[in-house]
Design a protein around this motif. Structure first.
Motif, PDB file in Angstrom:
ATOM      1  N   UNK A 164       0.972  -1.318  -0.044  1.00  0.00           N
ATOM      2  CA  UNK A 164      -0.005  -0.220   0.082  1.00  0.00           C
ATOM      3  C   UNK A 164       0.837   1.359   0.111  1.00  0.00           C
ATOM      4  N   UNK A 165       2.080   1.329   0.292  1.00  0.00           N
ATOM      5  CA  UNK A 165       3.014   2.437   0.495  1.00  0.00           C
ATOM      6  C   UNK A 165       4.025   2.529  -0.542  1.00  0.00           C
ATOM      7  N   UNK A 166       4.381   3.726  -0.843  1.00  0.00           N
ATOM      8  CA  UNK A 166       5.602   3.819  -1.739  1.00  0.00           C
ATOM      9  C   UNK A 166       6.950   4.038  -0.807  1.00  0.00           C
ATOM     10  N   UNK A 167       7.714   3.177  -1.206  1.00  0.00           N
ATOM     11  CA  UNK A 167       9.176   3.251  -0.419  1.00  0.00           C
ATOM     12  C   UNK A 167      10.367   3.629  -1.326  1.00  0.00           C
ATOM     13  N   UNK A 168      10.076   3.945  -2.541  1.00  0.00           N
ATOM     14  CA  UNK A 168      11.367   4.484  -3.437  1.00  0.00           C
ATOM     15  C   UNK A 168      10.926   4.655  -4.641  1.00  0.00           C
ATOM     16  N   UNK A 169      11.772   5.440  -5.366  1.00  0.00           N
ATOM     17  CA  UNK A 169      11.238   5.766  -6.770  1.00  0.00           C
ATOM     18  C   UNK A 169      12.785   6.078  -7.804  1.00  0.00           C
ATOM     19  N   UNK A 170      12.486   5.914  -9.116  1.00  0.00           N
ATOM     20  CA  UNK A 170      13.484   6.349  -9.864  1.00  0.00           C
ATOM     21  C   UNK A 170      12.963   6.733 -11.406  1.00  0.00           C
ATOM     22  N   UNK A 171      13.865   7.386 -11.961  1.00  0.00           N
ATOM     23  CA  UNK A 171      13.573   7.642 -13.456  1.00  0.00           C
ATOM     24  C   UNK A 171      14.692   6.851 -14.441  1.00  0.00           C
ATOM     25  N   UNK A 172      14.339   6.357 -15.409  1.00  0.00           N
ATOM     26  CA  UNK A 172      15.066   5.850 -16.511  1.00  0.00           C
ATOM     27  C   UNK A 172      16.077   6.557 -17.104  1.00  0.00           C
ATOM     28  N   UNK A 173      17.298   6.246 -17.438  1.00  0.00           N
ATOM     29  CA  UNK A 173      18.307   7.068 -17.934  1.00  0.00           C
ATOM     30  C   UNK A 173      17.873   7.953 -19.197  1.00  0.00           C
ATOM     31  N   UNK A 174      17.112   7.377 -20.106  1.00  0.00           N
ATOM     32  CA  UNK A 174      16.518   8.129 -20.984  1.00  0.00           C
ATOM     33  C   UNK A 174      15.496   9.028 -20.742  1.00  0.00           C
ATOM     34  N   UNK A 175      15.026   9.031 -19.480  1.00  0.00           N
ATOM     35  CA  UNK A 175      13.945   9.827 -19.113  1.00  0.00           C
ATOM     36  C   UNK A 175      12.388   9.573 -19.514  1.00  0.00           C
ATOM     37  N   UNK A 176      12.409   8.288 -20.290  1.00  0.00           N
ATOM     38  CA  UNK A 176      11.027   7.997 -20.717  1.00  0.00           C
ATOM     39  C   UNK A 176      10.119   7.321 -19.943  1.00  0.00           C
ATOM     40  N   UNK A 177      10.644   6.845 -18.906  1.00  0.00           N
ATOM     41  CA  UNK A 177       9.992   6.100 -17.667  1.00  0.00           C
ATOM     42  C   UNK A 177      10.185   6.329 -16.473  1.00  0.00           C
ATOM     43  N   UNK A 178       9.403   6.242 -15.455  1.00  0.00           N
ATOM     44  CA  UNK A 178       9.722   6.322 -13.930  1.00  0.00           C
ATOM     45  C   UNK A 178       9.077   5.184 -13.447  1.00  0.00           C
ATOM     46  N   UNK A 179       9.611   4.846 -12.130  1.00  0.00           N
ATOM     47  CA  UNK A 179       9.189   3.602 -11.574  1.00  0.00           C
ATOM     48  C   UNK A 179       9.036   3.908  -9.984  1.00  0.00           C
ATOM     49  N   UNK A 180       7.922   3.628  -9.371  1.00  0.00           N
ATOM     50  CA  UNK A 180       7.578   3.593  -7.948  1.00  0.00           C
ATOM     51  C   UNK A 180       7.700   2.134  -7.566  1.00  0.00           C
ATOM     52  N   UNK A 181       8.305   2.098  -6.127  1.00  0.00           N
ATOM     53  CA  UNK A 181       8.129   0.668  -5.553  1.00  0.00           C
ATOM     54  C   UNK A 181       7.501   0.886  -4.397  1.00  0.00           C
ATOM     55  N   UNK A 182       6.879  -0.306  -3.801  1.00  0.00           N
ATOM     56  CA  UNK A 182       6.275  -0.725  -2.489  1.00  0.00           C
ATOM     57  C   UNK A 182       7.100  -1.780  -2.033  1.00  0.00           C
ATOM     58  N   UNK A 183       6.876  -2.234  -0.843  1.00  0.00           N
ATOM     59  CA  UNK A 183       7.629  -3.176  -0.093  1.00  0.00           C
ATOM     60  C   UNK A 183       7.380  -4.549  -1.060  1.00  0.00           C
ATOM     61  N   UNK A 184       6.496  -4.436  -2.282  1.00  0.00           N
ATOM     62  CA  UNK A 184       6.201  -5.922  -2.673  1.00  0.00           C
ATOM     63  C   UNK A 184       6.260  -5.641  -4.233  1.00  0.00           C
ATOM     64  N   UNK A 185       6.139  -4.576  -4.982  1.00  0.00           N
ATOM     65  CA  UNK A 185       5.889  -4.376  -6.252  1.00  0.00           C
ATOM     66  C   UNK A 185       6.744  -3.194  -6.963  1.00  0.00           C
ATOM     67  N   UNK A 186       6.954  -3.350  -8.095  1.00  0.00           N
ATOM     68  CA  UNK A 186       7.441  -2.044  -8.905  1.00  0.00           C
ATOM     69  C   UNK A 186       6.531  -1.642  -9.934  1.00  0.00           C
ATOM     70  N   UNK A 187       6.250  -0.466 -10.014  1.00  0.00           N
ATOM     71  CA  UNK A 187       5.249   0.124 -10.819  1.00  0.00           C
ATOM     72  C   UNK A 187       5.813   1.331 -11.824  1.00  0.00           C
ATOM     73  N   UNK A 188       5.927   0.720 -13.030  1.00  0.00           N
ATOM     74  CA  UNK A 188       6.540   1.596 -14.115  1.00  0.00           C
ATOM     75  C   UNK A 188       5.733   2.231 -15.066  1.00  0.00           C
ATOM     76  N   UNK A 189       5.782   3.592 -15.225  1.00  0.00           N
ATOM     77  CA  UNK A 189       5.213   4.849 -15.865  1.00  0.00           C
ATOM     78  C   UNK A 189       5.814   5.155 -16.887  1.00  0.00           C
ATOM     79  N   UNK A 190       5.273   5.138 -18.345  1.00  0.00           N
ATOM     80  CA  UNK A 190       5.593   6.019 -19.067  1.00  0.00           C
ATOM     81  C   UNK A 190       5.674   7.346 -19.158  1.00  0.00           C
TER      82      UNK A 190
END
Length: 310
Positions: A164-190
């Motif tokens: 249920x909670x976000x514990x980290x985030x990052x942007x792809x080197x090309x800037x075309x994607x970002x990812x949020x993570x919880x303790x369980x999963x990673x969610x990648x957005x364009x």
């Protein structure tokens, strides 16, 4: 480095930070080579409060997010900026417009604007500075949106709380994607045209399960953008447990409602039968308001058992 909370991949290795400022040797920015041996450390000029994530901007500057606030009692939060090759990070203070928030995730938008993602049940808040950050000046933040992550059933140490909670985030080197993570999963957005806020508030993420990581808080992309890299805190694990970087293939482009085709863990690592996850040891040196408050309280208790009240 038993409480690694933020990580970034570099051309030669990794940069990591701890989330605990209680012990002086932990209050460093650690630069690691490709074999995860420490090759350089940078001290903060003053004591940080709770460093939780880090990001690299387009100019190569490193931003450390001093934004943790388990008890929601801080009047200000901060970002530390370290220029490429710098020896002394510079402190930039900020304040929320609607009271304190606990947060563990930082993203840099295409225009260089930092975005803080709060750690709370239900929809996570997105906050960004209202103006340029300047040393010695406290800059107000503004709420620029919120992100609601799809539900999953991925196994993790905190059950439904961990999903249920976000514990980290990052942007792809090309800037075309970002990812949020919880303790369980990673969610990648364009991301289109560097618009991270629109990506998070309107996009449909692709999901990579991160099953049964001990206490997964960090995530970043590999330098070629082909993999998601994660690392867990190990403070509560059996003696001798070493922090370990895990590598997950970036999922194929598919809506979150479809089963992911890549990125599941190996059987040896976490019980999954098919996909690929590779390990690189750090060598030991290294929503409703009630539900939201309930989740925040329990997660705060989990953190407090090792760190004490901040």
């Amino acid at each position: 480095m038993t409480e690694i909370s933020g990580m970034a991949a570099t051309e030669t290795g990794f940069v990591v930070v701890n989330d605990s400022a209680d012990e002086e040797p932990r209050r460093r920015i650690f630069f690691l080579d490709a074999d995860c041996a420490v090759v350089r450390t940078v001290r903060y000029p003053t004591r940080p409060r709770d460093t939780e994530d880090l990001a690299v901007d387009a100019q190569g500057a490193l931003w450390v997010a001093d934004i943790g606030d388990n008890n929601r009692s801080r009047q200000t939060v901060a970002l530390w900026k370290l220029p490429p090759g710098g020896r002394r990070p510079v402190l930039h203070r900020m304040t929320y417009p609607d009271g304190p928030h606990d947060a563990e995730a930082l993203l840099m938008a295409g225009d260089g604007r930092p975005i803080i993602v709060t750690k709370q049940g239900g929809a996570a808040g997105l906050y960004a500075p209202t103006g340029d950050l300047k040393p010695g000046l406290t800059v107000p933040l503004e709420r620029v949106g919120q992100v609601s992550l799809p539900g999953t059933t991925t196994s993790n140490p905190f059950s439904f709380l961990g999903r249920a909670v976000v514990t980290g985030a990052a942007m792809a080197p090309d800037g075309g994607r970002v990812v949020l993570r919880t303790y369980a999963d990673a969610f990648e957005f364009d991301v289109v045209n560097g618009d991270v806020i629109t990506a998070l508030t309107r996009g449909t993420p692709r999901i990579t399960p991160l099953p049964d990581e001990p206490q997964g808080e960090s995530i970043t992309y590999s330098r070629d953008g082909r993999f998601l890299l994660t690392v867990s805190e190990t403070a509560d694990q059996p003696p001798g447990t070493k922090p370990t970087i895990l590598r997950y293939p970036v999922p194929a482009v598919a809506p979150a409602s479809q089963p992911p085709t890549t990125g599941a863990p190996t059987a040896a690592a976490a019980g999954g039968p098919r996909a690929e996850r590779e390990r690189t040891s750090l060598l030991g040196v290294v929503g409703v308001v009630g539900l939201g408050l309930f989740i925040a309280g329990l997660l705060g208790m989990a953190r407090s058992r090792r760190n004490g009240q901040r």
